[in-house]
Write an enzyme that holds these catalytic residues in place. Structure first.
Site, PDB file in Angstrom:
ATOM      1  NE  ARG A   1      -3.854  -2.199   0.209  1.00 35.93           N
ATOM      2  CZ  ARG A   1      -3.600  -3.396  -0.334  1.00 35.93           C
ATOM      3  NH1 ARG A   1      -2.508  -3.600  -1.048  1.00 35.93           N
ATOM      4  NH2 ARG A   1      -4.471  -4.372  -0.206  1.00 35.93           N
TER       5      ARG A   1
ATOM      6  CB  SER B   1      -8.792  -1.528   4.550  1.00 31.72           C
ATOM      7  OG  SER B   1      -9.242  -2.761   4.075  1.00 31.72           O
TER       8      SER B   1
ATOM      9  CD  GLU C   1      -5.633   0.351   2.442  1.00 34.87           C
ATOM     10  OE1 GLU C   1      -5.389  -0.600   3.216  1.00 34.87           O
ATOM     11  OE2 GLU C   1      -6.304   0.212   1.402  1.00 34.87           O
TER      12      GLU C   1
HETATM   13  C1  FAD Z   1     -15.649  -0.661  -0.479  1.00 35.05           C
HETATM   14  C2  FAD Z   1     -14.200  -0.378  -0.764  1.00 35.05           C
HETATM   15  C3  FAD Z   1     -13.333  -1.444  -0.968  1.00 35.05           C
HETATM   16  C4  FAD Z   1     -11.977  -1.215  -1.247  1.00 35.05           C
HETATM   17  N1  FAD Z   1     -11.153  -2.287  -1.450  1.00 35.05           N
HETATM   18  C5  FAD Z   1      -9.847  -2.090  -1.736  1.00 35.05           C
HETATM   19  C6  FAD Z   1      -8.980  -3.208  -1.966  1.00 35.05           C
HETATM   20  O1  FAD Z   1      -9.393  -4.360  -1.945  1.00 35.05           O
HETATM   21  N2  FAD Z   1      -7.687  -2.943  -2.240  1.00 35.05           N
HETATM   22  C7  FAD Z   1      -7.182  -1.679  -2.303  1.00 35.05           C
HETATM   23  O2  FAD Z   1      -5.984  -1.526  -2.571  1.00 35.05           O
HETATM   24  N3  FAD Z   1      -7.981  -0.604  -2.099  1.00 35.05           N
HETATM   25  C8  FAD Z   1      -9.294  -0.785  -1.813  1.00 35.05           C
HETATM   26  N4  FAD Z   1     -10.117   0.297  -1.595  1.00 35.05           N
HETATM   27  C9  FAD Z   1      -9.541   1.655  -1.620  1.00 35.05           C
HETATM   28  C10 FAD Z   1      -9.685   2.384  -2.986  1.00 35.05           C
HETATM   29  O3  FAD Z   1     -10.725   1.871  -3.725  1.00 35.05           O
HETATM   30  C11 FAD Z   1      -8.387   2.326  -3.809  1.00 35.05           C
HETATM   31  O4  FAD Z   1      -7.328   2.880  -3.090  1.00 35.05           O
HETATM   32  C12 FAD Z   1      -8.535   3.064  -5.153  1.00 35.05           C
HETATM   33  O5  FAD Z   1      -7.376   2.879  -5.932  1.00 35.05           O
HETATM   34  C13 FAD Z   1      -8.785   4.548  -4.973  1.00 35.05           C
HETATM   35  O6  FAD Z   1      -9.139   5.073  -6.216  1.00 35.05           O
HETATM   36  P1  FAD Z   1      -9.861   6.472  -6.362  1.00 35.05           P
HETATM   37  O7  FAD Z   1      -9.883   6.822  -7.801  1.00 35.05           O
HETATM   38  O8  FAD Z   1     -11.166   6.440  -5.671  1.00 35.05           O
HETATM   39  O9  FAD Z   1      -8.836   7.397  -5.563  1.00 35.05           O
HETATM   40  P2  FAD Z   1      -9.136   8.793  -4.805  1.00 35.05           P
HETATM   41  O10 FAD Z   1      -9.794   8.477  -3.511  1.00 35.05           O
HETATM   42  O11 FAD Z   1      -9.845   9.716  -5.717  1.00 35.05           O
HETATM   43  O12 FAD Z   1      -7.679   9.297  -4.571  1.00 35.05           O
HETATM   44  C14 FAD Z   1      -6.821   8.627  -3.658  1.00 35.05           C
HETATM   45  C15 FAD Z   1      -5.489   9.382  -3.582  1.00 35.05           C
HETATM   46  O13 FAD Z   1      -4.806   9.282  -4.825  1.00 35.05           O
HETATM   47  C16 FAD Z   1      -4.607  10.568  -5.393  1.00 35.05           C
HETATM   48  N5  FAD Z   1      -4.856  10.427  -6.838  1.00 35.05           N
HETATM   49  C17 FAD Z   1      -6.002   9.967  -7.417  1.00 35.05           C
HETATM   50  N6  FAD Z   1      -5.854   9.944  -8.751  1.00 35.05           N
HETATM   51  C18 FAD Z   1      -4.603  10.394  -9.012  1.00 35.05           C
HETATM   52  C19 FAD Z   1      -3.872  10.622 -10.212  1.00 35.05           C
HETATM   53  N7  FAD Z   1      -4.383  10.389 -11.425  1.00 35.05           N
HETATM   54  N8  FAD Z   1      -2.597  11.130 -10.103  1.00 35.05           N
HETATM   55  C20 FAD Z   1      -2.057  11.404  -8.891  1.00 35.05           C
HETATM   56  N9  FAD Z   1      -2.717  11.209  -7.724  1.00 35.05           N
HETATM   57  C21 FAD Z   1      -3.968  10.709  -7.787  1.00 35.05           C
HETATM   58  C22 FAD Z   1      -5.610  11.490  -4.722  1.00 35.05           C
HETATM   59  O14 FAD Z   1      -5.164  12.837  -4.726  1.00 35.05           O
HETATM   60  C23 FAD Z   1      -5.664  10.890  -3.331  1.00 35.05           C
HETATM   61  O15 FAD Z   1      -4.579  11.327  -2.559  1.00 35.05           O
HETATM   62  C24 FAD Z   1     -11.476   0.101  -1.320  1.00 35.05           C
HETATM   63  C25 FAD Z   1     -12.365   1.193  -1.131  1.00 35.05           C
HETATM   64  C26 FAD Z   1     -13.713   0.946  -0.875  1.00 35.05           C
HETATM   65  C27 FAD Z   1     -14.658   2.098  -0.709  1.00 35.05           C
END
Ligand code: FAD
Length: 352
Positions: free
Chosen positions: A178, A252, A348
């Site tokens: 992570r 998480s 996380e």
């Molecule tokens: C129900 C649920 C289950 C989940 N299960 C998992 C799992 O099994 N495994 C896991 O690893 N994660 C899991 N997650 C966490 C999450 O889905 C991941 O971390 C996912 O990759 C986040 O994507 P996002 O586009 O929503 O990111 P955001 O929440 O929009 O952004 C997260 C961070 O990344 C930065 N960011 C986003 N896009 C970019 C970009 N293009 N360039 C630079 N920085 C950027 C943002 O500024 C922020 O700091 C889960 C979340 C939920 C709600």
């Protein structure tokens, strides 16, 4: 004015720019806070123009994908760039591998489905992880025995200060559990615009994870395809994780802590049932959910928030929780786990 030295193509007048709007629809915790400005970016040029606008007004800048890994604790005094850059293409292939380049605004699960349909193996275990492609490398997403680093070929970024485009190899991303360079040295300095994956045409199936085995066993599948794996993962996730559309959450909330083996052995004397598995030689990963559950938080509600009844690791918003309220609960959990086990949990989720 701070000139980021970018060549601009997009016209601000044609871009979707909104002032002082709620970010509730854009974060899965459903926290109702406001941002000064939200700019939707559908192309790299729009993204560059949005960076210029934010830099010009000397505003804080943050890119959001699906908002599924953030907790907003206050109004955002700056510009949010909503990344909606789309496109999936094959850049090269041979008999064994295919290189798939996905734009960072693509929905991660849709990319997984596209790969499963085309029989390109490698990311099926990560089916149904919410969010967009560009956030994947930030925390090296992973699930059911597979991490993004296992298949990532390269990442393309735009540097915020210069507008320059750079390519980072897998090694340059310095992936960990992570973790990546984007959470450390490059934090806030670049925006990921595409991710290229090296996927296999001759699938290597990862079905050793207990719950996947169990799910396949129920269906009598002994020789699973990548579609079988994907369907099993989708079924497991839907049955055990709260859907953020109905109950705000960000998955998480804490990472699973890693402790020295000797320390773990000591803990085991006091807490014989403590689970743990060797991660690196000499270090043991302990499930954070178990620690939180032992401290009595599982299913317990604190005002508008609480730890989920089936997954203590998932903090939820029961309706009108503020980010600060959820953060206070997270701090209470950290303190209690520390006092009970001598282990400090790390979040996380990105706290903003
Ligand atoms: C129900 C649920 C289950 C989940 N299960 C998992 C799992 O099994 N495994 C896991 O690893 N994660 C899991 N997650 C966490 C999450 O889905 C991941 O971390 C996912 O990759 C986040 O994507 P996002 O586009 O929503 O990111 P955001 O929440 O929009 O952004 C997260 C961070 O990344 C930065 N960011 C986003 N896009 C970019 C970009 N293009 N360039 C630079 N920085 C950027 C943002 O500024 C922020 O700091 C889960 C979340 C939920 C709600």
């Amino acid at each position: 004015m701070n000139d980021p030295g970018i060549t601009f193509f997009a016209k601000p007048s044609e871009m979707n720019i909104r002032q002082h709007i709620s970010l509730k629809p854009f974060n899965t915790f459903q926290i109702d806070i406001r941002a000064n400005r939200v700019i939707e970016c559908k192309t790299p040029d729009e993204l560059k123009e949005a960076i210029r606008l934010a830099t010009e007004s000397e505003e804080k800048l943050m890119v959001l994908g699906g908002g599924s890994n953030v907790l907003f604790t206050d109004d955002f005094d700056g510009t949010i760039l909503l990344n909606r850059i789309s496109g999936i293409e094959i850049t090269s292939e041979n008999e064994e591998y295919v290189f798939v380049k996905a734009s960072s605004g693509e929905v991660w699960h849709e990319l997984v489905m596209w790969c499963v349909r085309n029989n390109y193996a490698g990311i099926e275990n990560m089916s149904l992880i919410p969010g967009r492609v560009g956030a994947g490398p930030i925390q090296n997403i992973g699930a059911y025995g597979v991490e993004l680093k296992d298949v990532l070929h390269q990442v393309e970024v735009i540097m915020i200060d210069s507008g320059e485009t750079r390519i980072l190899s897998n090694a340059a991303c310095q992936f960990g559990y992570r973790d990546s360079i984007f959470k450390r040295d490059m934090k806030g300095k670049c925006i990921i615009i595409s991710v290229t994956l090296k996927l296999s045409k001759k699938p290597v199936i990862h079905a050793s994870y207990g719950s996947i085995k169990h799910e396949l066993g129920k269906k009598g599948i002994t020789q699973p395809t990548i579609r079988d794996i994907s369907e099993a993962v989708i079924h497991i996730r839907q049955s055990k994780l709260p859907d953020p559309h109905t109950l705000g959450n960000a998955g998480s909330f804490f990472k699973n802590p890693e402790v020295e083996k000797a320390f773990f052995e000591q803990l085991k004397i006091k807490h014989p049932s403590i689970p743990g598995f060797e991660h690196h030689p000499g270090t043991i990963k302990v499930p954070a959910g178990w620690l939180i559950e032992q401290c009595g938080f599982k299913g317990k509600q604190f005002g508008n928030t609480g730890a989920h009844k089936d997954q203590a690791l998932v903090l939820v918003n029961y309706g009108n929780a503020t980010g600060k309220e959820i953060l206070r609960l997270a701090q209470l959990i950290i303190k209690t786990v520390e006092e009970s086990f001598g282990i400090t949990l790390k979040t996380e989720v990105n706290i903003i």
